[in-house]
Design an enzyme around this catalytic site. Structure first.
Site, short mmCIF file in Angstrom:
data_model
loop_
_atom_site.label_atom_id
_atom_site.label_comp_id
_atom_site.label_asym_id
_atom_site.label_seq_id
_atom_site.Cartn_x
_atom_site.Cartn_y
_atom_site.Cartn_z
N HIS A 164 0.86 -1.20 0.00
CA HIS A 164 0.00 0.00 0.00
C HIS A 164 0.89 1.24 0.00
O HIS A 164 1.81 1.34 0.80
CB HIS A 164 -0.88 0.03 1.26
CG HIS A 164 -2.01 -0.95 1.23
ND1 HIS A 164 -3.13 -0.80 2.00
CD2 HIS A 164 -2.20 -2.08 0.51
CE1 HIS A 164 -3.96 -1.81 1.77
NE2 HIS A 164 -3.41 -2.60 0.88
N TYR A 170 -9.32 5.61 7.32
CA TYR A 170 -9.55 5.97 8.72
C TYR A 170 -10.62 7.05 8.72
O TYR A 170 -10.39 8.16 8.20
CB TYR A 170 -8.26 6.53 9.33
CG TYR A 170 -7.19 5.50 9.63
CD1 TYR A 170 -6.37 5.00 8.62
CD2 TYR A 170 -6.99 5.02 10.93
CE1 TYR A 170 -5.38 4.05 8.90
CE2 TYR A 170 -6.01 4.08 11.22
CZ TYR A 170 -5.21 3.60 10.20
OH TYR A 170 -4.24 2.67 10.48
N PRO A 178 -4.38 0.69 18.91
CA PRO A 178 -4.09 0.18 17.57
C PRO A 178 -4.18 1.19 16.43
O PRO A 178 -3.84 0.85 15.30
CB PRO A 178 -5.14 -0.93 17.39
CG PRO A 178 -6.23 -0.63 18.35
CD PRO A 178 -5.61 0.11 19.49
N LYS A 218 1.04 0.10 15.26
CA LYS A 218 2.44 0.02 15.65
C LYS A 218 2.82 -1.20 16.50
O LYS A 218 4.00 -1.53 16.62
CB LYS A 218 2.83 1.29 16.46
CG LYS A 218 2.96 2.52 15.62
CD LYS A 218 4.24 2.51 14.81
CE LYS A 218 4.18 3.44 13.64
NZ LYS A 218 4.14 2.82 12.33
N TYR A 251 3.99 6.54 10.20
CA TYR A 251 3.14 5.39 9.85
C TYR A 251 3.94 4.34 9.09
O TYR A 251 3.88 3.14 9.40
CB TYR A 251 1.95 5.87 9.00
CG TYR A 251 0.82 4.87 8.93
CD1 TYR A 251 -0.29 4.97 9.77
CD2 TYR A 251 0.86 3.80 8.06
CE1 TYR A 251 -1.32 4.05 9.73
CE2 TYR A 251 -0.16 2.87 8.00
CZ TYR A 251 -1.26 3.00 8.84
OH TYR A 251 -2.27 2.07 8.80
#
Ligand code: RFL
Ligand code: PHB
Length: 389
Positions: free
Chosen positions: A72, A197, A288, A292, A380
């Site tokens: 991704h 998200y 979550p 990580k 990220y």
């Protein structure tokens, strides 16, 4: 019985540590209270940072990951009725890989067993003694035989509910959040190629996946929620509402698994006492939202394998002495990032309008400023192992 490193827990941390040590010629025994089948089926994390993938490749564990993992190059933040893509490839030149944690676990178990590694599942009555000088890990094997395993060092990789954690401290940082995640795994093809998200008036929702046939979805729910009070129909309905956007459809399908996960931040300092070294969830927990947890567990054991090897093969204590401090730098970066993502994306149950406006401003700034988006992207995708933090 004797070994160099006794490893308590066969999650990603314990298993990878035994693999890394074996490559360096260091012996270990891994003990695990659950069955092999259980640890291979447990549905958990799904996002591998770039440095995690690099490490797994370097040590020969990425053959299936490279074939089946889904690369991704970004994520979408959905809020205020609009979509905002954070383009990792453009911002930091790397991406993430979506590949289930239990697949990583299966791959490492297969590699350890093929190499003759000593993994003991379904042990009970585990004890850790004499951690100040000559550690002994006691356990009852699956066949009922009691074993006293003498070793040079112990790796406590037994997660948040294990026994190792009680041995270290004294500094413990702990924060609970006033919400939890209801997660489902559904037999439904993903309809969008990246994670979404979503911040919605009803609460946070996350759209993720595991494979071209399986979608993974989460909803923010109150902390004490019983998953059984959410019928499949109610879950799909709420996902449709919170993830609803122009041009976005959600494929529905049979729910294969459903569960509620509490959210907390936790760090035990230092991550060592005497000859006992904690790694992964045994030492730290993150909510979550930043994806990580597993990545931190893997980063810890990368450092620990090197430190143990120098100590056991050359008597060099510099690495084991620096272990806790080295790992805690990365741990606290991930703690901050996970807390920040969590507070930016979830609805506060008290609905305080001041907090809400700060949140919206933070979201807008994150997607409109290249500097802010780059900061999200590099955290990220994962800061390089060994980075000055
Ligand atoms: P684990 O995986 O908990 O493994 C610990 C093992 O120790 C065993 N054990 C014992 N063994 C021997 N003796 C004892 N006394 C023992 N007590 C316990 C346990 O049975 C277990 O097998 O810890 P480890 O290796 O540190 O790995 C940590 C990760 O599992 C965890 O951080 C992640 O799953 C967190 N997480 C995520 N992390 C990510 O990096 N990306 C994600 O996308 C992500 N999503 C998630 C997550 C965790 C979730 N849940 C369910 C907690 C999503 C969810 C919903
Ligand atoms: C998942 O796919 O399980 C997942 C993805 C991203 C997160 C947490 C979990 O932040």
């Amino acid at each position: 019985m004797r070994t160099q490193v006794a490893i308590v827990g066969a999650g990603p941390a314990g298993l990878l540590l035994s693999h890394l040590l074996a490559r360096r010629g260091v012996d270990s025994v891994v003990i695990e209270t659950r069955s092999r089948d259980y640890v291979e089926q447990r549905v958990r994390a799904g996002v591998l940072e770039h440095p995690t993938v690099e490490l797994l490749r370097e040590v020969g564990l990425a053959e299936r990951l490279d074939r089946e993992g889904m690369a991704h190059e970004g994520i979408t933040l959905r809020f205020d009725g609009g979509d905002h893509r954070i383009d990792f490839a453009d911002l930091v030149g790397n991406g993430i890989t979506v590949y289930g944690q239990q697949e990583v676990v299966k791959d490492i178990i297969a590699a350890r067993l093929a190499a003759g590694g000593d993994l003991r599942f379904e042990v009970s009555d585990v004890s850790i003694e004499r951690i100040d000088d000559a550690p002994v890990v006691g356990f009852t094997g699956a066949d009922g035989t009691r074993v006293e395993l003498a070793c040079d060092v112990v790796a406590g990789c037994d997660g948040f509910h294990g026994i190792s954690r009680g041995n270290v401290g004294p500094d413990v940082f702990d924060r609970e959040y006033p919400f939890a995640w209801l997660g489902i795994l559904a037999k439904a093809a993903p309809t969008h190629h990246e994670l979404v998200y979503a911040n919605h008036a009803n609460g946070f929702a996350l759209y993720s996946m595991r494979s071209p046939e399986i979608t993974r979805l989460y909803l923010q729910v109150p902390p004490e929620t019983d998953a059984e009070t959410w019928s499949d129909a109610r879950i799909w309905d709420e996902l449709g509402t919170r993830l609803g956007a122009d041009g976005f459809t959600l494929n529905e399908g049979p729910v294969l698994e459903k569960g509620v996960t509490g959210m907390r931040s936790f760090v035990a300092e230092p991550m060592r006492r005497g000859r006992l070294f904690l790694a992964g969830d045994a030492a730290h927990i993150v909510p979550p939202t930043g994806a990580k947890g597993m990545n931190l567990a893997i980063a810890d054991v990368g450092v620990l394998a090197e430190a143990f090897t120098a100590f056991l093969q050359h008597g060099d204590e510099a690495g084991i002495d620096a272990y806790s401090e080295t790992c805690l730098r990365r741990v606290w970066r991930a703690e901050h990032f996970s807390w920040w993502m969590t507070s930016m994306l979830h609805n506060q149950p008290d609905g305080d309008p001041f907090t809400r406006r700060l949140q919206l401003s933070q979201l807008r700034y994150t997607v409109s400023s290249r500097a802010a988006a780059t900061s999200l992207a590099e955290n990220y995708v994962g800061l390089p192992h060994g980075a000055e933090l």
